[in-house]
Design a protein around this motif. Structure first.
Motif, short mmCIF file in Angstrom:
data_model
loop_
_atom_site.label_atom_id
_atom_site.label_comp_id
_atom_site.label_asym_id
_atom_site.label_seq_id
_atom_site.Cartn_x
_atom_site.Cartn_y
_atom_site.Cartn_z
N LEU A 77 26.35 23.37 41.56
CA LEU A 77 26.60 24.66 40.90
C LEU A 77 27.02 25.72 41.92
N ASP A 78 26.39 25.67 43.10
CA ASP A 78 26.76 26.64 44.15
C ASP A 78 28.21 26.45 44.56
N LYS A 79 28.58 25.18 44.76
CA LYS A 79 29.98 24.90 45.14
C LYS A 79 30.93 25.35 44.04
N GLY A 80 30.56 25.01 42.80
CA GLY A 80 31.39 25.37 41.66
C GLY A 80 31.53 26.88 41.54
N ARG A 81 30.45 27.59 41.78
CA ARG A 81 30.48 29.07 41.65
C ARG A 81 31.46 29.67 42.66
N VAL A 82 31.38 29.19 43.91
CA VAL A 82 32.27 29.71 44.95
C VAL A 82 33.73 29.44 44.57
N LEU A 83 34.00 28.19 44.13
CA LEU A 83 35.37 27.84 43.78
C LEU A 83 35.83 28.62 42.55
N TYR A 84 34.93 28.79 41.59
CA TYR A 84 35.28 29.54 40.39
C TYR A 84 35.73 30.95 40.78
N LYS A 85 34.97 31.58 41.66
CA LYS A 85 35.31 32.95 42.04
C LYS A 85 36.68 33.01 42.74
N ILE A 86 36.97 31.97 43.49
CA ILE A 86 38.26 31.96 44.20
C ILE A 86 39.41 31.64 43.24
N TYR A 87 39.23 30.62 42.40
CA TYR A 87 40.36 30.09 41.65
C TYR A 87 40.46 30.57 40.20
N CYS A 88 39.37 30.93 39.60
CA CYS A 88 39.41 31.18 38.16
C CYS A 88 39.18 32.64 37.79
N ALA A 89 38.34 33.31 38.60
CA ALA A 89 37.88 34.65 38.20
C ALA A 89 39.04 35.65 38.07
N ALA A 90 40.09 35.47 38.83
CA ALA A 90 41.19 36.42 38.77
C ALA A 90 41.69 36.57 37.34
N ASN A 164 31.12 21.62 36.33
CA ASN A 164 29.67 21.79 36.25
C ASN A 164 29.30 23.26 36.15
N TYR A 165 29.96 24.06 36.97
CA TYR A 165 29.63 25.49 36.96
C TYR A 165 30.01 26.14 35.63
N VAL A 166 31.22 25.81 35.13
CA VAL A 166 31.67 26.42 33.87
C VAL A 166 30.70 26.06 32.74
N LYS A 167 30.25 24.79 32.72
CA LYS A 167 29.40 24.34 31.62
C LYS A 167 27.92 24.65 31.83
N HIS A 168 27.47 24.74 33.06
CA HIS A 168 26.02 24.85 33.27
C HIS A 168 25.57 26.05 34.11
N GLY A 169 26.51 26.88 34.54
CA GLY A 169 26.08 28.01 35.38
C GLY A 169 26.66 29.34 34.92
N LEU A 170 27.86 29.27 34.38
CA LEU A 170 28.60 30.49 34.05
C LEU A 170 27.87 31.38 33.04
N VAL A 171 27.38 30.76 31.96
CA VAL A 171 26.73 31.56 30.90
C VAL A 171 25.50 32.26 31.46
N LYS A 172 24.69 31.50 32.25
CA LYS A 172 23.47 32.10 32.84
C LYS A 172 23.85 33.25 33.77
N ASP A 173 24.87 33.01 34.60
CA ASP A 173 25.29 34.07 35.53
C ASP A 173 25.79 35.29 34.77
N ALA A 174 26.52 35.04 33.66
CA ALA A 174 27.06 36.16 32.88
C ALA A 174 25.92 36.97 32.26
N GLN A 175 24.89 36.25 31.76
CA GLN A 175 23.75 36.97 31.17
C GLN A 175 23.02 37.78 32.23
N ALA A 176 22.84 37.18 33.42
CA ALA A 176 22.15 37.88 34.50
C ALA A 176 22.94 39.13 34.89
N ALA A 177 24.28 38.99 34.91
CA ALA A 177 25.13 40.14 35.29
C ALA A 177 24.99 41.26 34.27
#
Ligand code: HEC
Length: 185
Positions: A77-90, A164-177
Motif C-alpha cells: 500500500l505504501d508503494k502504491g500510494r507513492v506511485l498513485y501520487k506521482i502517476y494518478c493524482a494529477a 492494491n492502493y486504489v482498492k484497499h487504501g484510497l478510500v481510507k486515505d480519502a476519509q482521513a483527509a
C-alpha cells in the motif's frame, strides 16, 4: 604611424599566437563525444524504455480476470500510494475523488465511488493502467509506442501496487483527509 603599426601588429599577432582566428577549430577537438559519434553509453536503468516492460496480457479485455499476484500489505500500500501520487493524482485528485484542477475538464472520474471500488475488477484496473482508457493515458504498453501514448512507466509489479492502493487504501486515505480538513476548519 608608429601607433598604427603597433595596433596592426597586435591585431594580427595576438590571435595568431592564441590560434584564435575565426576559422580556428581547435576548441572543436576535445575529448567529448559528439552526436552520432562512437558507441552510445548505456542509459541508466529505466530512464528510457527500449523494449518495453512485458505485460501478461495484450489488451484491457484480457486483463479483466487477472488475479492480483501481490498480496495487500502495508508495504504494498505504501508503494502504491507513492506511485498513485506521482502517476494518478494529477487527474484523479490526491484523494481520488476527481478533485484535481483538470479532472472536470478531461472527465477524470472519482476512484472512490462504488463504480471503481465495487464494479471494476482488480484485473480491469490493472488493464486500465497498462493500456489506458479513452482519455486516460497508458502506463505499461508492451511496445511503449502504440499511438504514442504512455511509455511503460510502471513495471507490472508497480501497477499491481497501485491497484492494491486504489482498492484497499484510497478510500481510507480519502476519509482521513476529510476528517483532517474538517478538524482544521
Ligand atoms: C491524464 C489524466 C489521467 C491520469 C494521469 C490518470 N487517469 Fe485514470 N482516467 C482519466 C480519465 C479522463 C478517465 C475517464 C475517461 C476514460 O475512461 O478515459 C479515467 C478513468 C480511469 C478508471 C476507470 C476506467 C473505466 O473502465 O471506466 C480507472 C480505474 C482509472 N482511471 C485509474 C487510474 C489510475 C490508477 C491512474 C494512475 C496510474 C490513472 N487513472 C491516471 C484520466 C487520467
Amino acid at each position: 604611424m608608429k601607433k598604427l603599426c603597433i595596433s596592426l601588429l597586435l591585431a594580427l599577432g595576438v590571435p595568431s599566437l592564441a590560434l584564435a582566428w575565426p576559422w580556428s577549430t581547435d576548441m572543436m577537438n576535445q575529448p567529448s563525444i559528439k552526436p552520432q559519434e562512437g558507441e552510445m553509453a548505456p542509459f541508466p536503468a529505466r530512464s528510457i524504455p527500449v523494449m518495453g516492460v512485458p505485460t501478461p496480457v495484450s489488451n484491457r479485455e484480457e486483463s479483466r480476470d487477472l488475479k492480483n499476484p501481490i498480496p495487500v500489505s502495508a508495504e504494498s500500500l505504501d508503494k502504491g500510494r507513492v506511485l498513485y501520487k506521482i502517476y494518478c493524482a494529477a487527474c484523479h485528485g490526491l484523494t481520488g475523488k476527481a478533485d484535481s484542477p483538470v479532472a472536470s475538464k478531461i472527465g477524470a472520474i472519482s476512484l472512490v465511488d462504488s463504480y471503481v471500488q465495487e464494479t471494476l475488477t482488480e484485473g480491469w484496473i490493472f488493464g486500465t493502467i497498462t493500456f489506458g482508457s479513452f482519455v486516460m493515458p497508458a502506463y505499461g504498453k508492451p511496445t511503449g509506442r502504440e499511438d504514442l501514448r504512455g511509455g511503460n512507466d510502471l513495471t507490472v509489479e508497480e501497477r499491481w501496487h497501485v491497484v492494491n492502493y486504489v482498492k484497499h487504501g484510497l478510500v481510507k486515505d480519502a476519509q482521513a483527509a476529510t476528517r483532517t480538513a474538517s478538524a482544521t476548519e
